[in-house]
Design a protein around this motif. Structure first.
Motif, PDB file in Angstrom:
ATOM      1  N   UNK A 109     -10.909 -44.294  -4.199  1.00 55.93           N
ATOM      2  CA  UNK A 109      -9.711 -43.865  -4.915  1.00 55.93           C
ATOM      3  C   UNK A 109      -8.563 -43.727  -3.912  1.00 55.93           C
ATOM      4  N   UNK A 110      -7.388 -43.417  -4.434  1.00 49.15           N
ATOM      5  CA  UNK A 110      -6.211 -43.109  -3.613  1.00 49.15           C
ATOM      6  C   UNK A 110      -5.933 -44.236  -2.614  1.00 49.15           C
ATOM      7  N   UNK A 111      -5.762 -45.447  -3.140  1.00 54.46           N
ATOM      8  CA  UNK A 111      -5.466 -46.628  -2.333  1.00 54.46           C
ATOM      9  C   UNK A 111      -6.508 -46.844  -1.240  1.00 54.46           C
ATOM     10  N   UNK A 112      -7.741 -46.566  -1.595  1.00 53.15           N
ATOM     11  CA  UNK A 112      -8.914 -46.814  -0.738  1.00 53.15           C
ATOM     12  C   UNK A 112      -8.938 -45.958   0.518  1.00 53.15           C
ATOM     13  N   UNK A 113      -8.161 -44.909   0.540  1.00 56.66           N
ATOM     14  CA  UNK A 113      -8.186 -43.998   1.687  1.00 56.66           C
ATOM     15  C   UNK A 113      -9.233 -42.914   1.504  1.00 56.66           C
ATOM     16  N   UNK A 114      -9.684 -42.703   0.290  1.00 55.63           N
ATOM     17  CA  UNK A 114     -10.705 -41.699   0.002  1.00 55.63           C
ATOM     18  C   UNK A 114     -11.755 -42.316  -0.934  1.00 55.63           C
ATOM     19  N   UNK A 115     -12.836 -41.621  -1.041  1.00 49.90           N
ATOM     20  CA  UNK A 115     -13.853 -42.038  -2.003  1.00 49.90           C
ATOM     21  C   UNK A 115     -14.528 -40.788  -2.563  1.00 49.90           C
ATOM     22  N   UNK A 161     -14.221 -37.429  -0.195  1.00 48.18           N
ATOM     23  CA  UNK A 161     -14.308 -37.615   1.248  1.00 48.18           C
ATOM     24  C   UNK A 161     -13.120 -38.435   1.734  1.00 48.18           C
ATOM     25  N   UNK A 162     -12.709 -38.150   2.922  1.00 48.73           N
ATOM     26  CA  UNK A 162     -11.773 -39.012   3.633  1.00 48.73           C
ATOM     27  C   UNK A 162     -12.571 -40.139   4.280  1.00 48.73           C
ATOM     28  N   UNK A 163     -12.126 -41.367   4.058  1.00 48.93           N
ATOM     29  CA  UNK A 163     -12.869 -42.496   4.579  1.00 48.93           C
ATOM     30  C   UNK A 163     -12.906 -42.460   6.108  1.00 48.93           C
ATOM     31  N   UNK A 164     -14.108 -42.518   6.670  1.00 44.32           N
ATOM     32  CA  UNK A 164     -14.299 -42.498   8.109  1.00 44.32           C
ATOM     33  C   UNK A 164     -14.435 -41.118   8.696  1.00 44.32           C
ATOM     34  N   UNK A 165     -14.236 -40.055   7.882  1.00 38.81           N
ATOM     35  CA  UNK A 165     -14.360 -38.681   8.367  1.00 38.81           C
ATOM     36  C   UNK A 165     -15.544 -38.037   7.662  1.00 38.81           C
ATOM     37  N   UNK A 166     -16.420 -37.456   8.417  1.00 34.22           N
ATOM     38  CA  UNK A 166     -17.647 -36.940   7.845  1.00 34.22           C
ATOM     39  C   UNK A 166     -17.410 -35.685   7.011  1.00 34.22           C
ATOM     40  N   UNK A 167     -16.405 -34.918   7.307  1.00 33.67           N
ATOM     41  CA  UNK A 167     -16.160 -33.678   6.559  1.00 33.67           C
ATOM     42  C   UNK A 167     -15.629 -34.008   5.167  1.00 33.67           C
ATOM     43  N   UNK A 168     -16.055 -33.219   4.171  1.00 35.54           N
ATOM     44  CA  UNK A 168     -15.617 -33.445   2.806  1.00 35.54           C
ATOM     45  C   UNK A 168     -14.227 -32.856   2.590  1.00 35.54           C
ATOM     46  N   UNK A 169     -13.411 -33.563   1.798  1.00 36.71           N
ATOM     47  CA  UNK A 169     -12.049 -33.121   1.531  1.00 36.71           C
ATOM     48  C   UNK A 169     -11.973 -32.206   0.319  1.00 36.71           C
ATOM     49  N   UNK A 170     -12.863 -32.407  -0.673  1.00 36.70           N
ATOM     50  CA  UNK A 170     -12.849 -31.574  -1.864  1.00 36.70           C
ATOM     51  C   UNK A 170     -14.248 -31.487  -2.423  1.00 36.70           C
ATOM     52  N   UNK A 171     -14.507 -30.312  -3.016  1.00 34.24           N
ATOM     53  CA  UNK A 171     -15.846 -30.049  -3.536  1.00 34.24           C
ATOM     54  C   UNK A 171     -15.707 -29.424  -4.921  1.00 34.24           C
ATOM     55  N   UNK A 172     -16.323 -30.040  -5.920  1.00 39.20           N
ATOM     56  CA  UNK A 172     -16.238 -29.560  -7.300  1.00 39.20           C
ATOM     57  C   UNK A 172     -17.645 -29.235  -7.774  1.00 39.20           C
TER      58      UNK A 172
END
Length: 563
Positions: free
Chosen positions: A412-418, A430-441
């Motif tokens: 999603x988000x122009x392929x910068x996140x998934x 997740x941020x692509x290439x970064x192991x830490x999660x960006x949001x948790x639902x």
């Protein structure tokens, strides 16, 4: 003939003594059977008065109040019987040849002697006179005096037979077992010495033996060697102008006639080539002139949609069922993941396997990065999202915050996140290439999401929830939109595919009863419900070029085309 006899009588005309022997005066010789005549009966060659003998009617007597001698008990029935009295004697019989008395013998002893007699030809005589020898063991009539010799001959013969059998089994054990010849003759068979010509296996038998060897190797913990091959079913791979068979026809490249989609109404065609169920289908990107299907029989097939609607090529490389497939942007490559714990990268035109990654890891979904086409994202069974590089074949990144198997991965988000979903009933961004999660639902009312996709305008993200509804989130911030909830189908327990029409007007999904549901995006109401398959409808895809054509697949092994 008449039998004349006289005996001494007392004063009353009877015998002088009940124990006095009878003196025969004259007996006429006769060849007739011994019968009772003139009030006398012969017992042990002597004429005995009728009063001294006990006469019983065999058909009527059931109880005897005297201790009878053996001769009387076993004396034959004399005299003819009336035809109407013959059936009365059947009541005394419990065997076809007469009356057989019960003997006290345990079942174990009887079975032991019975099996020994029929296996070795020798058994103990129940009368206690020695051994009973089978007639086949000793030639001629075996008498009581022949029992020891017969037993010795039988025992020697059995010992020689056992020694020969042991030698044959030892020779057979030294030879390796060949499972490709399940009907191989064994050395102990009487026809084993004859020459046997090898018969070539049919395609069905070869497929069965390959599956059999794969199962045996899997149980033994060994790697299975699969014959990776492909079969082209068309007439020719290149036309007279040198164009490949995967090239789209010119009419498929033209612009759409209408700006909006319409609901399908009728069945157009059925593709049936898989021997088991079909798990997923994918249209060829942009043009949709080809349709790719993943079967539980371990095969991947690609079908022609525009002209003759036949199978063009079969890709064989998985030993077990295929779980998911995904095309590259240009359609000349595609990914596949199967239950054999391998991810394979295929060349669509030639059927060649370019690379194989994730060996030993069960992946439930595979996706190619929309921009970096050599990057594979896979949601695995061991709670991780693995990022593989197809050029080097190495895993370059892993995302491991989930607590259960990962079901979906969506960019999603122009392929910068998934976004990823899991059986732990959570949604993580997740941020692509970064192991830490960006949001948790996570919500106690949430259920696991088995399939997810984005709308064609990339504004919304929808997921197939296990509580029989489709949930919607915004694609940029992953904010839930409770007004866009689609209900009415039954998908609990199945990872049914969710798809959009290319104008974003309709959302469709299959269900566990083989029906296809189409909802209106604005009103979230069901606008079309069709009975398409006999079993669960797993996948559905709206044609990317046509306005009202839809493809569906099911576990009944068929792929259907609707217009």
């Amino acid at each position: 003939m008449e039998l004349l006899a006289a005996y001494d009588s007392g004063e009353d005309g009877g015998p002088s003594s009940p124990h006095e022997p009878v003196k025969l005066l004259d007996v006429a010789v006769s060849a007739a059977p011994e019968v009772e005549v003139a009030g006398l009966q012969l017992v042990k060659g002597q004429a005995v008065p009728v009063g001294q003998a006990l006469h019983l009617q065999p058909a009527a007597a059931r109880k005897v109040m005297y201790n009878l001698p053996v001769e009387q008990m076993h004396a034959p029935v004399v005299g003819p019987l009336h035809a109407n009295q013959k059936d009365l004697l059947q009541g005394l019989r419990n065997h076809r040849s007469g009356h057989v008395e019960d003997a006290n013998l345990s079942s174990y002893c009887f079975d032991d002697e019975y099996n020994t007699f029929h296996a070795h030809g020798v058994a103990h005589n129940p009368a206690g006179t020695g051994l009973v020898v089978h007639r086949d063991i000793v030639s001629g009539k075996a008498g009581p005096e022949d029992f020891p010799a017969a037993a010795a001959a039988a025992s020697g013969k059995q010992a020689a037979k056992r020694q020969k059998t042991a030698k044959q089994q030892q020779q057979q054990a030294q030879q390796p077992f060949d499972p490709s010849q399940p009907f191989a003759l064994r050395s102990r068979q009487p026809w084993a010495d004859k020459a046997v010509e090898a018969v070539a296996l049919t395609e069905e038998q070869a497929e069965y033996m390959a599956q059999y060897n794969a199962e045996r190797a899997e149980k033994a913990g060994k790697e299975v060697e699969v014959s990776e091959h492909t079969t082209f079913h068309g007439k020719e791979e290149h036309d007279y102008q040198g164009r490949s068979w995967i090239e789209a026809p010119k009419d498929a490249l033209s612009r759409r006639d209408a700006e909006q989609c319409f609901l399908p109404k009728r069945h157009v065609h059925t593709w049936s080539g898989h021997s088991k169920g079909v798990n997923a289908i994918r249209f060829f990107p942009t043009t949709g002139h080809l349709l790719l299907s993943a079967g539980l029989d371990g095969q991947i097939k690609i079908w022609d949609v525009v002209s003759h609607k036949k199978c063009m090529r079969t890709y064989t490389g998985h030993t077990k069922g295929v779980k998911d497939i995904w095309f590259s942007n240009d359609g000349r490559r595609f990914l596949s993941t199967g239950y054999d714990k391998k991810i394979r990268y295929w060349d669509t035109e030639t059927g060649r396997i370019i690379n194989t990654v994730a060996e030993g890891k069960m992946s439930y979904c595979v996706r190619l990065h929309p921009e970096e086409q050599h990057i594979v994202m896979a949601g695995t069974q061991d709670k991780k999202i693995c990022q593989w590089d197809l050029e080097s074949g190495d895993m370059v990144q892993s995302y491991d915050y989930h607590l259960a198997a990962v079901n979906t991965v969506t960019f999603i988000d122009q392929n910068r996140r998934f976004v990823s979903t899991s059986d732990d009933k959570t949604i993580r961004m997740w941020e692509y290439g970064i192991q830490a999660q960006a949001k948790y639902i996570a919500d106690p009312a949430m259920h696991a999401i088995s399939y997810a996709t984005t709308s064609p305008n990339n504004k919304w993200w929808v997921g197939q929830s296990m509580d029989n509804q489709i949930v919607t989130y915004s694609a940029d911030r992953l904010k839930p939109n409770k007004k866009k909830t689609f209900k009415g189908h039954l998908v609990a327990g199945y990872a049914c595919q969710v798809a959009f029409s290319w104008d974003s007007r309709f959302v469709m999904s299959g269900d566990g009863e083989g029906r296809l549901f189409v909802w209106d995006w604005k009103t979230t109401k069901i606008v079309r419900s069709m009975r398409c398959h006999d079993q669960v409808l797993m996948g559905c895809e709206w044609h990317p070029h046509e306005t009202s054509k839809v493809a569906t697949c099911s576990w009944d092994g068929t792929v259907k085309y609707w217009d």
